[in-house]
Design an enzyme around this catalytic site. Structure first.
Site, PDB file in Angstrom:
ATOM      1  N   GLU A  73      45.736 -35.557  11.421  1.00  0.00           N
ATOM      2  CA  GLU A  73      44.675 -35.095  10.525  1.00  0.00           C
ATOM      3  C   GLU A  73      43.642 -34.344  11.350  1.00  0.00           C
ATOM      4  O   GLU A  73      43.179 -34.845  12.377  1.00  0.00           O
ATOM      5  CB  GLU A  73      43.988 -36.250   9.793  1.00  0.00           C
ATOM      6  CG  GLU A  73      42.911 -35.757   8.836  1.00  0.00           C
ATOM      7  CD  GLU A  73      42.089 -36.854   8.184  1.00  0.00           C
ATOM      8  OE1 GLU A  73      41.189 -36.521   7.388  1.00  0.00           O
ATOM      9  OE2 GLU A  73      42.321 -38.045   8.482  1.00  0.00           O
ATOM     10  N   GLU A  98      38.411 -35.396  15.360  1.00  0.00           N
ATOM     11  CA  GLU A  98      37.050 -35.183  14.882  1.00  0.00           C
ATOM     12  C   GLU A  98      36.204 -34.633  16.017  1.00  0.00           C
ATOM     13  O   GLU A  98      36.248 -35.148  17.139  1.00  0.00           O
ATOM     14  CB  GLU A  98      36.444 -36.484  14.346  1.00  0.00           C
ATOM     15  CG  GLU A  98      34.996 -36.388  13.910  1.00  0.00           C
ATOM     16  CD  GLU A  98      34.740 -35.256  12.907  1.00  0.00           C
ATOM     17  OE1 GLU A  98      33.803 -34.469  13.133  1.00  0.00           O
ATOM     18  OE2 GLU A  98      35.470 -35.159  11.914  1.00  0.00           O
ATOM     19  N   ASP A 147      35.132 -27.043   6.023  1.00  0.00           N
ATOM     20  CA  ASP A 147      33.923 -26.304   5.655  1.00  0.00           C
ATOM     21  C   ASP A 147      34.307 -24.973   5.020  1.00  0.00           C
ATOM     22  O   ASP A 147      35.113 -24.220   5.580  1.00  0.00           O
ATOM     23  CB  ASP A 147      33.052 -26.044   6.880  1.00  0.00           C
ATOM     24  CG  ASP A 147      32.398 -27.315   7.400  1.00  0.00           C
ATOM     25  OD1 ASP A 147      32.279 -28.273   6.623  1.00  0.00           O
ATOM     26  OD2 ASP A 147      32.017 -27.346   8.581  1.00  0.00           O
ATOM     27  N   LYS A 151      30.375 -17.219   2.725  1.00  0.00           N
ATOM     28  CA  LYS A 151      29.851 -15.872   2.935  1.00  0.00           C
ATOM     29  C   LYS A 151      30.771 -15.083   3.868  1.00  0.00           C
ATOM     30  O   LYS A 151      31.316 -15.615   4.818  1.00  0.00           O
ATOM     31  CB  LYS A 151      28.444 -15.926   3.525  1.00  0.00           C
ATOM     32  CG  LYS A 151      27.412 -16.548   2.595  1.00  0.00           C
ATOM     33  CD  LYS A 151      26.020 -16.511   3.206  1.00  0.00           C
ATOM     34  CE  LYS A 151      24.984 -17.107   2.262  1.00  0.00           C
ATOM     35  NZ  LYS A 151      23.629 -17.085   2.867  1.00  0.00           N
ATOM     36  N   ASP A 183      37.764 -27.749  -1.926  1.00  0.00           N
ATOM     37  CA  ASP A 183      37.036 -27.382  -3.140  1.00  0.00           C
ATOM     38  C   ASP A 183      36.716 -25.899  -3.146  1.00  0.00           C
ATOM     39  O   ASP A 183      35.994 -25.421  -4.020  1.00  0.00           O
ATOM     40  CB  ASP A 183      35.741 -28.201  -3.263  1.00  0.00           C
ATOM     41  CG  ASP A 183      34.789 -27.954  -2.095  1.00  0.00           C
ATOM     42  OD1 ASP A 183      33.583 -27.790  -2.338  1.00  0.00           O
ATOM     43  OD2 ASP A 183      35.252 -27.932  -0.946  1.00  0.00           O
TER      44      ASP A 183
END
Length: 245
Positions: A73, A98, A147, A151, A183
């Site tokens: 992951e 991470e 993320d 833009k 999303d």
């Protein structure tokens, strides 16, 4: 047109690898030093710091005490999904990457509390995964809610990009599966240009809640559940690594 490329690597001597490292507290100016900069190194064996990760590059079965399918992951957040996945898919070895020090510690704490021996947290940069993973070693990939950087001026920061999928293709075994939840429609729109010859786009969804995931037995993320309560869609894509010729 996709314009962004791989982030600039850190300079570590004259060696080609590793191309990423932990910060030395002595390099950080000022009094407000991140306390996790040092303390994250005390969470072994659940957390593998960047300075130690390359040492395990060809020895991950030793770290887990067994040879098993490997699940990776990228972007583990607080580790909730990684821990749940490792609990459910106990027959596999799991690595969750991470970058942020505090989040890596939160992940490690969750792993320790759950008593999971088949999950390691690696604090590392997503652009240099082959520093600590050998070619053709990963069976399944997960990227959840990267993320969006919506833009155009921030396009270079997006994770779903040709360089990233090229890197994963080198790490993937033939037939390996890549799962993406997001999303941001921008990520799904970027996939066709990022696939290259190595990846097959198997299926996509524009709303997991209404359409179901493009893979069986979906394990919802906390963000996915929150979005569902707000009536906002979470999108998904399923890729498969094509056989090498």
């Amino acid at each position: 047109m996709v314009r962004h490329g791989r982030p600039t690597p850190q300079a570590v001597g004259n060696r080609e690898r590793p191309r990423y490292r932990d910060l030395d507290p002595a390099e950080v100016l000022g009094l407000d030093v991140n306390p996790y900069l040092t303390s994250h190194k005390t969470w072994s064996p659940e957390l593998v710091p960047a300075g130690e990760a390359p040492e395990w590059r060809d020895r991950w079965p030793d770290a887990f005490g067994r040879a098993a399918p490997l699940v990776l992951e990228v972007g583990a957040g607080n580790g909730e999904f990684a821990a749940a996945l490792a609990t459910r898919d106990a027959d596999a070895n799991h690595i969750a990457v991470e970058l942020r020090y505090k989040r890596a510690v939160l992940c490690a704490r969750r792993v320790r509390q759950a008593g999971l021996r088949n999950l390691r947290i690696v604090r590392y940069h997503a652009a240099f995964l082959d520093d600590f993973l050998p070619p053709e070693s990963v069976d399944r990939f997960w990227v959840n809610h990267p993320d969006p950087w919506p833009k155009r001026a921030h396009e270079k920061h997006r994770l779903i990009a040709p360089w990233f999928l090229t890197d994963l293709a080198a790490l993937a075994k033939d037939g390996a599966i890549f799962h993406l939840k997001t999303d941001s429609p921008t990520h799904l729109a970027a996939l066709p240009a990022a696939l290259g010859d190595a990846w097959e786009l198997v299926d996509t969804r524009t709303d997991i809640s209404a359409q179901g995931a493009p893979w069986p037995n979906d394990l919802p993320t906390k963000f996915q559940t929150t979005m569902g309560k707000l009536g906002r869609p979470v999108l998904a894509a399923l890729l498969r690594r094509r056989p090498r010729r």
